[in-house]
Enzyme design. Structure first.
Site, PDB file in Angstrom:
ATOM      1  N   ARG A 191      53.329 -38.733  -6.796  1.00 55.12           N
ATOM      2  CA  ARG A 191      52.742 -37.738  -7.705  1.00 55.12           C
ATOM      3  C   ARG A 191      53.142 -36.337  -7.262  1.00 55.12           C
ATOM      4  NH1 ARG A 191      46.304 -38.162  -5.909  1.00 55.12           N
ATOM      5  NH2 ARG A 191      46.683 -37.894  -3.705  1.00 55.12           N
ATOM      6  N   CYS A 240      58.131 -28.983 -10.213  1.00 58.27           N
ATOM      7  CA  CYS A 240      58.291 -27.622  -9.706  1.00 58.27           C
ATOM      8  C   CYS A 240      57.549 -26.680 -10.658  1.00 58.27           C
ATOM      9  CB  CYS A 240      59.779 -27.278  -9.650  1.00 58.27           C
ATOM     10  SG  CYS A 240      60.085 -25.548  -9.273  1.00 58.27           S
ATOM     11  N   ASN A 294      45.465 -31.680 -10.848  1.00 52.08           N
ATOM     12  CA  ASN A 294      44.731 -32.260  -9.723  1.00 52.08           C
ATOM     13  C   ASN A 294      45.280 -31.702  -8.422  1.00 52.08           C
ATOM     14  OD1 ASN A 294      42.778 -34.600  -8.919  1.00 52.08           O
ATOM     15  ND2 ASN A 294      44.517 -34.797  -7.529  1.00 52.08           N
ATOM     16  N   GLU A 295      44.416 -31.046  -7.670  1.00 49.82           N
ATOM     17  CA  GLU A 295      44.763 -30.558  -6.337  1.00 49.82           C
ATOM     18  C   GLU A 295      46.116 -29.849  -6.283  1.00 49.82           C
ATOM     19  OE1 GLU A 295      44.320 -33.769  -3.510  1.00 49.82           O
ATOM     20  OE2 GLU A 295      42.185 -33.397  -3.351  1.00 49.82           O
ATOM     21  N   GLU A 297      35.365 -34.495  -5.324  1.00 48.26           N
ATOM     22  CA  GLU A 297      35.645 -35.795  -4.708  1.00 48.26           C
ATOM     23  C   GLU A 297      34.995 -35.807  -3.331  1.00 48.26           C
ATOM     24  OE1 GLU A 297      39.874 -36.542  -4.581  1.00 48.26           O
ATOM     25  OE2 GLU A 297      40.152 -35.986  -6.675  1.00 48.26           O
ATOM     26  N   TRP A 315      44.688 -42.192   4.207  1.00 43.41           N
ATOM     27  CA  TRP A 315      45.846 -41.310   4.404  1.00 43.41           C
ATOM     28  C   TRP A 315      45.915 -40.594   5.745  1.00 43.41           C
ATOM     29  CZ3 TRP A 315      43.405 -36.704   5.019  1.00 43.41           C
ATOM     30  CH2 TRP A 315      42.210 -36.495   4.311  1.00 43.41           C
ATOM     31  N   GLU A 334      46.536 -46.513  -2.948  1.00 47.91           N
ATOM     32  CA  GLU A 334      45.226 -46.268  -2.335  1.00 47.91           C
ATOM     33  C   GLU A 334      44.383 -47.536  -2.203  1.00 47.91           C
ATOM     34  OE1 GLU A 334      43.720 -42.842  -4.458  1.00 47.91           O
ATOM     35  OE2 GLU A 334      45.052 -41.517  -3.319  1.00 47.91           O
ATOM     36  N   GLN A 335      45.055 -48.677  -2.057  1.00 48.41           N
ATOM     37  CA  GLN A 335      44.276 -49.919  -1.954  1.00 48.41           C
ATOM     38  C   GLN A 335      43.468 -49.987  -0.668  1.00 48.41           C
ATOM     39  OE1 GLN A 335      47.076 -53.434  -1.157  1.00 48.41           O
ATOM     40  NE2 GLN A 335      48.215 -52.181  -2.582  1.00 48.41           N
ATOM     41  N   MET A 336      43.794 -49.137   0.333  1.00 50.16           N
ATOM     42  CA  MET A 336      42.986 -49.129   1.560  1.00 50.16           C
ATOM     43  C   MET A 336      41.994 -47.968   1.580  1.00 50.16           C
ATOM     44  SD  MET A 336      45.408 -50.762   4.390  1.00 50.16           S
ATOM     45  CE  MET A 336      43.952 -51.403   5.157  1.00 50.16           C
ATOM     46  N   HIS A 337      41.710 -47.410   0.419  1.00 48.87           N
ATOM     47  CA  HIS A 337      40.754 -46.296   0.292  1.00 48.87           C
ATOM     48  C   HIS A 337      39.463 -46.838  -0.303  1.00 48.87           C
ATOM     49  CE1 HIS A 337      38.967 -42.511  -0.906  1.00 48.87           C
ATOM     50  NE2 HIS A 337      40.001 -41.830  -0.465  1.00 48.87           N
TER      51      HIS A 337
HETATM   52  C1  GAL Z   1      42.606 -36.612  -3.102  1.00 49.67           C
HETATM   53  C2  GAL Z   1      43.153 -36.847  -4.502  1.00 49.67           C
HETATM   54  C3  GAL Z   1      42.713 -38.174  -5.072  1.00 49.67           C
HETATM   55  C4  GAL Z   1      42.895 -39.257  -4.046  1.00 49.67           C
HETATM   56  C5  GAL Z   1      42.135 -38.906  -2.804  1.00 49.67           C
HETATM   57  C6  GAL Z   1      42.206 -39.959  -1.732  1.00 49.67           C
HETATM   58  O1  GAL Z   1      43.389 -35.719  -2.381  1.00 49.67           O
HETATM   59  O2  GAL Z   1      42.739 -35.821  -5.381  1.00 49.67           O
HETATM   60  O3  GAL Z   1      43.475 -38.463  -6.218  1.00 49.67           O
HETATM   61  O4  GAL Z   1      44.246 -39.417  -3.775  1.00 49.67           O
HETATM   62  O5  GAL Z   1      42.646 -37.721  -2.279  1.00 49.67           O
HETATM   63  O6  GAL Z   1      41.478 -39.593  -0.592  1.00 49.67           O
END
Ligand code: GAL
Length: 643
Positions: free
Chosen positions: A108, A112, A146-147, A324, A332, A372-375
């Site tokens: 993602r 630019c 997003n971010e 969030e 991560w 993000e399966q480990m989130h």
């Molecule tokens: C944030 C992001 C989310 C998700 C999350 C995971 O930085 O906005 O989409 O990736 O981290 O911790």
């Protein structure tokens, strides 16, 4: 004093789950006491799988299901994840890294900010979404993109960025290349230009580029984010009267958040306390070990206060959220432990104590597929409740009987300036020296003294209501800010490095801090290894960085062990000549607070407190109890007292 309700929410991806479970998901969210559900921000490939092939039906349906269940939808614009067909159509839209390599498709934020073709695609999808949902009864707020800046994406060394940078420079220097050469000092190393079209981006040079060039490019890159966001805001406002938010990040300082925030109604940020602690290189190993399952006791609070200030820069009168919130292990950081029981509740209450209007958890259900399966989520992939869910129920229950929040001005103002952060990044003077860390060290010291803090932007002109203001490390200080600080009738704490550079990144002459009313001269500076601190006469030390100062009229209140002024004062202006360690900062700031009539109490490292208008909150991040003035604070606990 303004009052507000405190609410909870969650981030949800209906496009990840079979249609048949949406109703049940929505009902369970409501049952858990959630008010908000944020959706849509990564869904572009399912909204427009190929150019012009729009498939909004599923999103219409999802919004209706969630809304009918009683939830308020925050709808994200999907521009952080341009689908593959857009990259095929505009291959040069990819951001380019410092080594000149295009960043690839397959995750993602690959765009630019300067690519006109991509900006047109983004405007189109935002326009279609806002026309369609701008007045939808179930949509209650927007989130742009997003971010911004996540994954180091503010700065792009692409050809479109270079061309836009040249135009930006033409505007800044009145199309006068001689003015640019003069301002940057391009006579040095024969760097003079004949025309703006000769100016490249400050990467791929043999050794370091001119710091003035690098600073200009950082300012330009920040302006590109502001413009990208503003373009979306203008489209949304044309079709919808709903409030607009963006979700900022922890410790990402590559663009001026106050400038982006000025166009928005709600500031929000994404709080991942354990991930931040583990990935940070600035906490020592013992600290990381002690707080591995709780997070740093000041890091979240700092960002709550920072983004409250960003919210105040906007049109919503200071609205801010956590968009969030980590509910369990993330995926991560170098290591991803689970929070201790009680921490999800503690983090949530801490955000409310700092004035958050809403705290939304990321995410509803853990994804069994992709990155993000480990989130963790609030639910496991099999839809059973994950560990964090019980704490959400607990907070929701507590909120149902808690009084509304009352915001109040803190006694202390701490200034944060993104432009100073750019300048420190361009010229840190030693590996790892960072403006963010310097301001954060002052923040930590103030919190260790038991104080509530307001972070304020560099445009602040009125300090009334504060008892103390701190402006550490602000490399360039405008004349207007100097005048406002001189006029403030409260103690002002400056330095180190405050006023150290002109706005063009040169050393001012007369030498820094070049401040009328503060008759001192920084004659030399040095950066020092952590292992060789410079002790101060009355305890503690300067670490990492210190200045040699000659004083005219200012009184030297304390010296370093090697005989240089460490703390100086003239009238209400104080100057600290180095980067104080925690002992030095706490001792000196406590003494200045005492003079200002601000009461302080030294707290243990893991215990913090914050006052709202009517409550005092205590947060114990430690796994052992504390006792202060006869009050007992259990391990990992939140204590709320009426004031
Ligand atoms: C944030 C992001 C989310 C998700 C999350 C995971 O930085 O906005 O989409 O990736 O981290 O911790």
């Amino acid at each position: 004093m303004t009052t507000q309700k405190r609410t909870l929410g969650v981030c949800y991806y209906p496009e990840h789950w079979p249609r048949k479970i949406w109703e049940e998901d929505a009902a369970r969210m409501v049952e858990a006491g959630l008010t908000w559900v944020r959706i849509g921000e990564f869904a572009w490939s399912r909204l427009e799988p190929s150019q012009g092939d729009y498939r909004f039906g599923w999103l219409d349906d999802a919004i209706e299901v969630l809304g009918k269940a009683g939830l308020k939808v925050v709808l994200g614009t999907p521009t952080a994840t341009p689908p593959r067909w857009i990259v095929d159509k505009h291959p040069d839209m990819l951001a380019v890294d410092v080594d000149g390599r295009p960043r690839g498709f397959g995750s993602r934020r690959h765009y630019c900010f300067s690519h006109e073709g991509y900006k047109a695609e983004a405007a189109k999808i935002v326009q279609l979404m806002t026309e369609r949902y701008g007045r939808n009864p179930y949509v209650a707020a927007w989130q742009t993109d997003n971010e911004y800046g996540c994954h180091a994406t503010t700065i792009s060394y692409s050809v479109p960025a270079r061309d836009a940078f040249r135009d930006w420079l033409r505007g800044r220097y009145g199309d006068d290349i001689a003015a640019l050469n003069e301002a940057w000092g391009n006579v040095f190393w024969s760097m003079d230009y004949d025309s703006f079209d000769q100016i490249e981006l400050p990467n791929l040079t043999v050794t370091e580029p001119n710091p003035a060039h690098s600073l200009a490019f950082r300012r330009f890159s920040s302006d590109q984010v502001v413009a990208f966001n503003r373009a979306q805001v203008e489209i949304i406002r044309a079709h919808s009267g709903l409030p607009i938010a963006h979700n900022y990040m922890g410790k990402i300082t590559d663009f001026d958040h106050f400038a982006v925030g000025a166009d928005l109604d709600i500031a929000s940020w994404d709080a991942y306390p354990l991930g931040f602690l583990d990935e940070s290189t600035s906490f020592d190993p013992a600290h990381k070990q002690a707080y591995a399952r709780q997070g740093d006791p000041d890091f979240q609070a700092f960002h709550h206060d920072l983004y409250r200030a960003v919210g105040k820069a906007g049109t919503g009168g200071g609205r801010w959220w956590v968009m969030e919130q980590q509910p369990g292990p993330v995926n991560w950081a170098p290591h991803n432990p689970a929070p201790l029981p009680g921490m999800v509740r503690l983090w949530t209450w801490e955000a409310f104590a700092h004035g958050a209007e809403a705290v939304c958890y990321f995410r509803w259900r853990q994804a069994p597929f992709a990155q993000e399966q480990m989130h963790a989520g609030l639910l496991r992939p099999d839809s059973e409740e994950a560990a964090g869910m019980a704490e959400v129920y607990a907070v929701a229950e507590e909120l149902s009987s808690a009084p509304d929040a009352h915001a109040v001005q803190a006694p202390v103002a701490l200034m944060f300036d993104y432009d100073a952060d750019f300048a420190w990044k361009v010229q840190p003077h030693a590996q790892g020296l960072s403006y963010f860390e310097l301001v954060f060290a002052h923040y930590r010291a103030l919190r260790k003294l038991g104080l509530s803090v307001d972070i304020v932007p560099p445009t602040t002109q009125d300090f009334s209501g504060y008892s103390l203001v701190l402006v550490p490390g602000m490399m360039h200080v405008s004349g207007a800010l100097k005048a406002a600080l001189n006029a403030a009738e409260i103690p002002v704490v400056l330095g180190p490095r405050t006023g150290a550079r002109t706005s063009e990144m040169s050393i001012p002459v007369p030498l820094p801090p070049a401040w009328s009313g503060l008759d001192i001269t920084v004659t030399a500076v040095e950066s020092i290894r952590l292992q060789t601190p410079v002790p101060l006469a009355q305890g503690g030390a300067f670490v990492s960085y210190r200045e040699m100062i000659e004083s005219g009229e200012a009184e030297v209140l304390e010296q370093t062990g090697d005989g240089w002024p460490a703390w100086l004062r003239q009238g209400h202006l104080n100057y600290l000549a180095g980067w104080g360690d925690m002992d030095a900062l706490c001792r000196i700031l406590a003494s200045i607070c005492e003079g200002a009539g601000v009461q302080t109490t030294v707290l243990p490292d893991g215990l913090r407190c914050r006052d709202t208008g009517r409550e005092r909150f205590w947060f114990n991040y430690d796994t052992h109890a504390h006792q202060i003035d006869g009050q007992f604070f259990g391990p990992v606990s939140v204590t709320r007292q009426a004031l």
